[in-house]
Design an enzyme around this catalytic site. Structure first.
Site, PDB file in Angstrom:
ATOM      1  N   ARG A 112       1.423   9.151   8.027  1.00 55.61           N
ATOM      2  CA  ARG A 112       1.096   7.724   8.276  1.00 55.61           C
ATOM      3  C   ARG A 112       2.102   7.130   9.269  1.00 55.61           C
ATOM      4  O   ARG A 112       3.299   7.410   9.192  1.00 55.61           O
ATOM      5  CB  ARG A 112       1.102   6.943   6.974  1.00 55.61           C
ATOM      6  N   SER A 153      -0.030  -2.080  10.537  1.00 60.30           N
ATOM      7  CA  SER A 153      -0.260  -2.355   9.115  1.00 60.30           C
ATOM      8  C   SER A 153       0.265  -3.731   8.733  1.00 60.30           C
ATOM      9  O   SER A 153       1.351  -4.131   9.138  1.00 60.30           O
ATOM     10  CB  SER A 153       0.447  -1.302   8.257  1.00 60.30           C
ATOM     11  N   ASP A 294     -10.356  -1.458   3.342  1.00 54.63           N
ATOM     12  CA  ASP A 294     -10.742  -0.576   2.229  1.00 54.63           C
ATOM     13  C   ASP A 294     -12.193  -0.772   1.813  1.00 54.63           C
ATOM     14  O   ASP A 294     -12.714   0.001   1.007  1.00 54.63           O
ATOM     15  CB  ASP A 294      -9.804  -0.791   1.038  1.00 54.63           C
ATOM     16  N   ARG A 325     -10.194   7.915   8.330  1.00 58.23           N
ATOM     17  CA  ARG A 325     -11.407   7.532   7.601  1.00 58.23           C
ATOM     18  C   ARG A 325     -12.602   7.305   8.512  1.00 58.23           C
ATOM     19  O   ARG A 325     -13.742   7.343   8.041  1.00 58.23           O
ATOM     20  CB  ARG A 325     -11.147   6.277   6.746  1.00 58.23           C
TER      21      ARG A 325
HETATM   22  O1  S3P Z   1      -1.142  -4.363   1.327  1.00 61.68           O
HETATM   23  C1  S3P Z   1      -1.919  -3.608   0.675  1.00 61.68           C
HETATM   24  O2  S3P Z   1      -1.973  -3.539  -0.574  1.00 61.68           O
HETATM   25  C2  S3P Z   1      -2.878  -2.762   1.443  1.00 61.68           C
HETATM   26  C3  S3P Z   1      -3.103  -3.022   2.761  1.00 61.68           C
HETATM   27  C4  S3P Z   1      -4.067  -2.270   3.582  1.00 61.68           C
HETATM   28  O3  S3P Z   1      -3.374  -1.450   4.499  1.00 61.68           O
HETATM   29  P1  S3P Z   1      -3.096  -1.969   6.026  1.00 61.68           P
HETATM   30  O4  S3P Z   1      -2.409  -3.294   5.930  1.00 61.68           O
HETATM   31  O5  S3P Z   1      -2.220  -0.894   6.580  1.00 61.68           O
HETATM   32  O6  S3P Z   1      -4.453  -2.078   6.657  1.00 61.68           O
HETATM   33  C5  S3P Z   1      -4.992  -1.385   2.726  1.00 61.68           C
HETATM   34  O7  S3P Z   1      -5.660  -0.411   3.530  1.00 61.68           O
HETATM   35  C6  S3P Z   1      -4.216  -0.697   1.644  1.00 61.68           C
HETATM   36  O8  S3P Z   1      -5.098   0.088   0.838  1.00 61.68           O
HETATM   37  C7  S3P Z   1      -3.542  -1.673   0.717  1.00 61.68           C
HETATM   38  C1  PEP Z   2      -4.781   3.084   2.334  1.00 66.46           C
HETATM   39  C2  PEP Z   2      -4.696   2.923   1.018  1.00 66.46           C
HETATM   40  O1  PEP Z   2      -3.507   2.766   0.324  1.00 66.46           O
HETATM   41  P1  PEP Z   2      -2.022   2.836   0.915  1.00 66.46           P
HETATM   42  O2  PEP Z   2      -2.053   2.235   2.305  1.00 66.46           O
HETATM   43  O3  PEP Z   2      -1.211   2.022  -0.043  1.00 66.46           O
HETATM   44  O4  PEP Z   2      -1.611   4.286   0.921  1.00 66.46           O
HETATM   45  C3  PEP Z   2      -5.908   2.888   0.158  1.00 66.46           C
HETATM   46  O5  PEP Z   2      -5.738   2.619  -1.054  1.00 66.46           O
HETATM   47  O6  PEP Z   2      -7.017   3.113   0.673  1.00 66.46           O
END
Ligand code: S3P
Ligand code: PEP
Length: 410
Positions: A112, A153, A294, A325
């Site tokens: 990541r 992110s 998600d 994805r």
């Molecule tokens: O802040 C969070 O709990 C999340 C943010 C998202 O990621 P990104 O902010 O990288 O899109 C999401 O995809 C992840 O499953 C959970």
């Molecule tokens: C991307 C996800 O989680 P994280 O970013 O916390 O690994 C997810 O739950 O789809």
């Protein structure tokens, strides 16, 4: 672990699994105040969050997470398993709180991206040994106003919100078009619920530390983890009722899946704490998932059987999740006999009324495995590496079976 699923109607009632994003935020809130949970959650991502806060001094007594008198690193190594949320929360916290720790994760987390934030932290004076895991970070910067440029992110923004709440206040600015803002809003909601004062505006968050109050209660249910049970009912002509969910928030986010399934033609509505879902005449829709990425695997699970085309836009950052994805949604949809394409910032899916039995090699992505499980309830499927659901919902296969789907663990 392999899972074989044979066609069967999914119907019945069940309690939603605890919310991953909400649960991780409540666990991190124990850095600021005592958090008394009705029960300690059990998934890989929750274990990673618990390890993270314990490494900063939180103590666990029964189901209570007790705030430390002083936040300081108690370990020099921390493995965050597969959780990018916990990783990107703890990086800003260590950057501000100080101390030195080596961070690592599983092979999925090591892939990541961190190259968006590490150079920015380095310029702020944080010592970081690498742009990818494993890395050693040594923090202790004194600022309380931060200006971040392009990020992959929103999780870093949430991390800075926690770090600044711990510091007693500050602000963080970022590009106003940052995606996944629904999760930043959730962070603000959780911290405001325990006494902080977090204000979210486009491109800026202001944080003040008010007198905190402790949290006591359950971790409310996860809409998107529940959506795979809902999709199984929709695709098999069944009906499910899912309890333990908070009323959907007013902004667009994971909870919007209730209305989106309804827009796709299913009977889907939230009433008195329960999400009721039943099959309907399915049709494709167009959705921008940038603020809640998600949603994509859950929407794709129903789009495979929808008349016409479903178009998911704002999907560019899906490439940086547990799997790429865009390609794993496309390949999974194709495997079941529908047609999907990933083009630029879109996923286009044309559904079919003739789903076919298939085999899916889960790409170590829990949402793709649950998507395959939901569609497999209507067509039959054999899923390899099915244990990857343990990241967020270890009871998924058991729950699917309780809804009448024929699930065989091989
Ligand atoms: O802040 C969070 O709990 C999340 C943010 C998202 O990621 P990104 O902010 O990288 O899109 C999401 O995809 C992840 O499953 C959970
Ligand atoms: C991307 C996800 O989680 P994280 O970013 O916390 O690994 C997810 O739950 O789809």
């Amino acid at each position: 672990m392999r899972v074989r699923i044979c066609r069967a109607k999914a119907e019945g009632r069940l309690k939603a699994p605890p919310s991953k994003p909400l649960g991780i935020r409540l666990i991190f809130a124990s850095l600021l105040t005592d958090v008394h949970l009705s029960e300690l959650p059990s998934s890989e991502d929750f274990y990673a969050a618990l390890d993270a806060v314990k490494s900063l001094g939180v103590s666990v007594e029964g189901n209570s997470l007790l705030r430390p008198t002083a936040i300081h690193l108690k370990t020099n190594y921390l493995n965050l398993r597969g959780s990018a949320t916990s990783l990107r929360f703890i990086i800003p916290i260590v950057a501000l709180v100080g101390g030195r720790v080596t961070l690592d994760g599983d092979e999925s987390l090591r892939r990541r991206p961190l190259y968006d934030i590490i150079p920015q932290l380095t310029r702020m004076g944080v010592k970081v040994s690498s742009n990818s895991l494993p890395l050693t970070i040594e923090g202790g910067i004194g600022d309380n106003e931060f200006h971040l440029s392009e990020l992959k992110s929103s999780q870093y923004i949430s991390g800075f919100i926690y770090a600044l709440a711990l510091r007693g206040g500050g602000s963080v600015e970022f590009p106003p078009n940052l995606g996944s803002m629904s999760y930043v809003r959730l962070t603000a909601e959780v911290l405001n619920s325990v006494g902080a004062k977090v204000r979210v505006e486009p491109g800026r968050v202001e944080i003040e530390r008010g007198p905190t109050t402790s949290f006591r209660g359950p971790i409310a249910g996860d809409y998107l983890l529940s959506s795979f049970y809902a999709a199984a009912a929709i695709l098999t002509g069944g009906e499910v009722e899912i309890g333990g969910l908070l009323s959907p928030a007013s902004y667009f986010g994971d909870h919007s899946i209730v209305d989106l399934f309804s827009e796709m033609g299913a009977s889907s509505y939230f009433n008195y704490g329960r999400w009721k879902v039943a099959a309907g005449d399915l049709r494709g829709i167009k959705v921008d998932v940038d603020d809640a990425p998600d949603l994509a695997p859950s929407l794709a699970a129903v789009a495979v059987a929808a008349d016409g085309e479903t178009v998911l836009t704002g999907v560019e950052r899906l490439r940086f999740k547990e799997s790429d994805r865009v390609s794993t949604i496309v390949s999974t949809v194709d495997a079941f006999g529908a047609v999907a394409r990933g083009v630029n910032d879109e996923i286009r899916i044309i559904g079919t009324r003739k789903l076919r039995r298939t085999e899916i090699q889960c790409p170590n992505d829990h949402r793709i495995a649950m998507m395959a499980g939901a569609v497999g309830a209507a067509s039959g499927v054999l899923i390899e590496k099915a244990e990857c659901v343990n990241k967020s919902n270890p009871k998924f296969w058991e729950d699917l079976s309780k809804l009448g789907v024929k699930v065989e663990l091989l």
